[in-house]
Design a protein around this motif. Structure first.
Motif, short mmCIF file in Angstrom:
data_model
loop_
_atom_site.label_atom_id
_atom_site.label_comp_id
_atom_site.label_asym_id
_atom_site.label_seq_id
_atom_site.Cartn_x
_atom_site.Cartn_y
_atom_site.Cartn_z
N TYR B 106 0.73 -1.25 0.28
CA TYR B 106 0.02 0.10 0.00
C TYR B 106 0.96 1.15 -0.07
O TYR B 106 0.71 2.38 -0.76
N ARG B 108 3.58 1.86 -1.22
CA ARG B 108 4.08 2.07 -2.59
C ARG B 108 3.42 2.30 -3.90
O ARG B 108 3.87 2.96 -4.80
N CYS B 109 2.05 1.86 -3.48
CA CYS B 109 1.09 2.08 -4.78
C CYS B 109 0.80 3.50 -4.85
O CYS B 109 0.53 4.25 -4.10
N VAL B 110 0.86 4.04 -6.34
CA VAL B 110 0.70 5.34 -6.57
C VAL B 110 -0.79 5.72 -6.93
O VAL B 110 -0.91 6.84 -7.36
N GLY B 111 -1.56 4.62 -6.96
CA GLY B 111 -3.14 4.60 -7.36
C GLY B 111 -3.22 5.20 -8.85
O GLY B 111 -4.34 5.90 -9.15
N VAL B 152 -4.87 4.71 -2.78
CA VAL B 152 -4.20 3.51 -3.11
C VAL B 152 -5.34 2.29 -3.27
O VAL B 152 -6.46 2.28 -2.98
N GLY C 121 -3.90 8.56 -7.59
CA GLY C 121 -4.31 8.58 -6.05
C GLY C 121 -3.28 9.19 -5.23
O GLY C 121 -3.92 9.88 -4.39
N PHE C 128 7.72 7.28 -7.48
CA PHE C 128 8.00 5.91 -7.55
C PHE C 128 8.21 4.97 -8.56
O PHE C 128 8.77 4.03 -9.00
#
Lengths: 62, 252, 432
Positions: B106, B108-111, B152, C121, C128
């Protein structure tokens, strides 16, 4: 992106993808560097050196 | 990433007997409370709420008295050939080569939601809102599962923290292998009709690896080649046929 | 007031007329900024996207403007590479439009990246994607290439900015601009490489979705056919979009900015690329309908339901594909002004439809047989950001037109009749 990131693996995917990326970034940086150096030569009056370094691109390569 | 195969390690999978499922929804409640799933202000908005395990209702389309209704609980399929993993740009989701479980990082998730577009099962949820827990509920949060922030994507992890807990216990006792009943996700544990079985598909002694050999076993959308590790059982032919798309005249 | 900034030998409207024009576009940008603020502050619940429509208007808009912005790299490629070494008429003719193409490209890519920044989001974690790059993801390739290419476009835009009359008075800037312009072919080559890959990987993004039979395509090595089709369609639409923008600029300014044969050449290039693209697209659609679709157990008509009916494919390939291709490749048609513009506009609409189909229709189709068809309409915040991007584009183009020598042929084609203060030094200065 860098070999010290833990996802990095020395596999074909990374070598091709990142290899091409760094080549492209290298070409852009070299181009900019050339423009800066030539400007500096001209501004500081080193015209002789400026003339010698003046390349005709892409005709030169052709 | 290297090509990671887990034919020798564990391959955790689930078998859900649809003929036993009554659609009571206890699995979804257990899942939500086990995994700190936040609650929307308007939880009736099923296109935006967070649901790691969702229950679909299907019918055979016949009139009374021939109507039949079957409930399909749908966790993440934990595919062997996951469509979501290779698409994630910041490597925020990954298939564990030792367990076959698809993880989601979570923090690291950029969405970007590309994984959601890739998953045909709609097993992934995006946090459209800030996570919120009604007063009192925040005191029931599990310290073993990190709550997710807005923006995320999250999904079922086969209660991965339970695996970690079971492993720690086994290692403390000097064992490398887990027993069959030591690691079970919350949904399987909660199911009152014991419709959900869980175990290592690579271990021939585990119940799941025998159940999947049943002629009544099937998986959702097998034709796409995602190789889900969640199997279903149903004696009803129309249910098995409903699990995938078939051309007119094709036999399931 | 701003006469000193206006290029030599050309006439511009008074600042009194220009300011209200700008205010209009600034108003649109403000709408976009308010929407962006709401999305950052309150989250993406401000949009009408949901778990089904993980991609919405912004992705359609991004894909479209990136495709249309392809005019920049392709015109640059034809002018500086092909034109310099192979086909000299390309260089001589397209020089008239290459500056405008670069500005349009810069606008398209910068607004696309800005919109993507709102669309993710967690915008603060966008880096990253670079740092923890997953080299197998098409989206990683897209991110790397569009960011690097925006850098290249900035470098290509700089010599133009530096040729502003006031900036040229600073010798360092003038020399630097000249030196950058001198090696522009290098940047054009790099830009071409980057553009080919990201236009392709934008198509690849959808072609690799093997869980979505509507978008999935087979392909060559790791690249699905959509990879190549997206490149092809973008270079077909790019010159048409450049042509349209210049034509609109001509109408707004009431001046001829480039000669008619440049329009013709752009239309011809666009037309032949579109014609070959449409043939390949039809082959691809047939191969998909008889390959991927039945293998997934679905029939062709399963994909065209609800509001996204069969009319979409008829519109995309037939009306906005075949017809503009015929118009643009037929000399008799493209020499007529009205047909030329209709052809270019239809070409652009066709490509936008294609991007819409791949991003929205793909998500609307239920893959699980017991799931249902969904449809989606954007919220005012989503429209705000898209329209704000248009406002930004027009504003930047207007400013560039007003203060920079955007069209080298303009001064020659519109000799200044009344000598005012603006043209006291009437000589046309051209960059060598």
């Amino acid at each position: 992106m860098f070999p010290f990131c833990f996802e990095w693996a020395w596999d074909v995917g990374h070598i091709i993808f990142m290899g091409l990326l760094y080549m492209v970034l290298g070409a852009i940086s070299l181009g900019l560097l050339y423009a800066f150096v030539m400007t500096w030569l001209k501004v500081t009056g080193r015209d002789k050196l400026f003339e010698r370094l003046w390349i005709r691109f892409p005709i030169t390569l052709w | 990433m290297k090509k990671e195969e887990n034919s020798k390690g564990n391959r955790y999978g689930m078998v859900i007997d649809l003929d036993k499922c009554t659609g009571c929804g206890l699995c979804t409640v257990a899942c939500a409370s086990e995994n700190n799933i936040s609650v929307l202000y308007d939880e009736s908005d099923k296109t935006r709420n967070i649901a790691w395990l969702q229950i679909y209702t299907i019918t055979n389309g016949k009139d009374f008295p021939d109507t039949e209704v079957v409930y399909i609980p749908r966790p993440c399929m934990q595919c062997d050939n996951p469509p979501c993993v290779s698409v994630c740009p910041p490597t925020a989701t990954r298939k564990d080569p030792n367990t076959g479980i698809i993880s989601q990082i979570y923090s690291r998730c950029v969405g970007c939601r590309y994984c959601m577009a890739a998953c045909p099962y709609h097993a992934r949820s995006f946090n459209w809102f800030d996570p919120s827990f009604p007063e009192g509920m925040d005191r029931y949060l599990s310290p073993e599962v990190s709550p997710r922030m807005r923006g995320v994507v999250e999904k079922c992890t086969f209660c991965h923290h339970r695996l970690m807990r079971a492993r720690s216990k086994a290692y403390a006792e000097g064992r490398r292998e887990l027993k069959e009943d030591e690691y079970i996700p919350a949904c399987a544990e909660a199911c009152p009709t014991q419709a959900i079985s869980f175990g290592d598909l690579n271990n021939p002694e585990h119940q799941v690896s025998q159940l999947i050999k049943s002629p009544h076993a099937f998986r959702l959308l097998e034709r796409l080649g995602t190789e889900p590790k969640v199997y279903y059982l149903s004696a009803k032919n129309w249910v098995r046929r409903m699990a995938d798309n078939y051309l007119a005249g094709e036999l399931s | 007031m701003d006469l000193a900034l206006i290029p030599n030998g050309v006439q511009r409207c008074s600042l009194k007329r220009f300011v209200p024009w700008m205010v209009l576009w600034i108003a649109l940008i403000s709408w976009g900024l308010v929407s962006a603020f709401l999305c950052f502050f309150k989250g993406l619940n401000q949009t009408n996207m949901n778990h089904y429509f993980a991609f919405g208007l912004w992705i359609v808009f991004d894909l479209s403007i990136i495709a249309l912005g392809a005019g920049a790299f392709f015109t640059g490629f034809l002018t500086h590479i092909i034109g310099e070494v192979f086909i000299y008429p390309f260089r001589d003719n397209l020089k008239a439009v290459v500056n405008a193409a670069v500005v349009i490209g810069f606008i398209c890519y910068s607004s696309a990246i800005a919109m993507l920044g709102v669309d993710v989001g967690q915008p603060l974690r966008a880096w990253f994607i670079f740092w923890h790059a997953n080299v197998h993801s098409m989206l990683t390739e897209v991110s790397f290439c569009i960011t690097a290419y925006l850098g290249v476009l900035t470098i290509e835009y700089l010599p133009l900015v530096f040729s502003n009359r006031k900036l040229r008075e600073i010798p360092e800037i003038d020399i630097f601009g000249n030196n950058l312009h001198h090696i522009i072919a290098l940047f054009a080559a790099v830009g071409t490489f980057l553009s080919f890959f990201h236009q392709g990987s934008l198509g690849g993004m959808f072609g690799v979705l093997f869980g979505r039979p509507f978008a999935f395509r087979e392909g060559f090595l790791i690249w699905p056919w959509t990879f190549f089709l997206f490149i092809h369609s973008s270079i077909a639409a790019g010159p048409s979009f450049t042509l349209l923008c210049v034509w609109i600029a001509q109408k707004v300014t009431g001046k001829e900015l480039i000669t008619r044969d440049v329009f013709n050449l752009l239309a011809k290039i666009s037309g032949w690329l579109l014609a070959t693209y449409i043939v390949l697209k039809i082959v691809d659609t047939i191969a998909w309908a008889y390959g991927v679709v039945p293998r997934a157990g679905m029939s062709f008509m399963d994909f065209y339901q609800g509001s996204y009916g069969i009319w979409l494919i008829i519109a995309e390939i037939g009306i906005f594909g075949i017809i503009p291709a015929i118009i643009l490749i037929t000399p008799k048609f493209r020499e007529r002004n009205d047909l030329l513009i209709i052809g270019a506009l239809m070409n652009v609409i066709g490509i936008v439809l294609d991007r819409f189909v791949f991003s929205i229709q793909t998500l609307s189709i239920p893959v699980m047989p017991f799931d249902k068809f969904m449809s989606y309409f954007p919220s005012w915040q989503e429209w705000g950001i898209a329209i704000g991007a248009i406002g930004y584009g027009i504003l930047l183009f207007s400013l560039s037109y007003r203060y920079l020598p955007l069209f080298p042929q303009e001064a020659e084609m519109n000799p200044v009749q009344v000598l005012g203060r603006a043209v006291t030094d009437s000589g046309v200065i051209k960059r060598s």
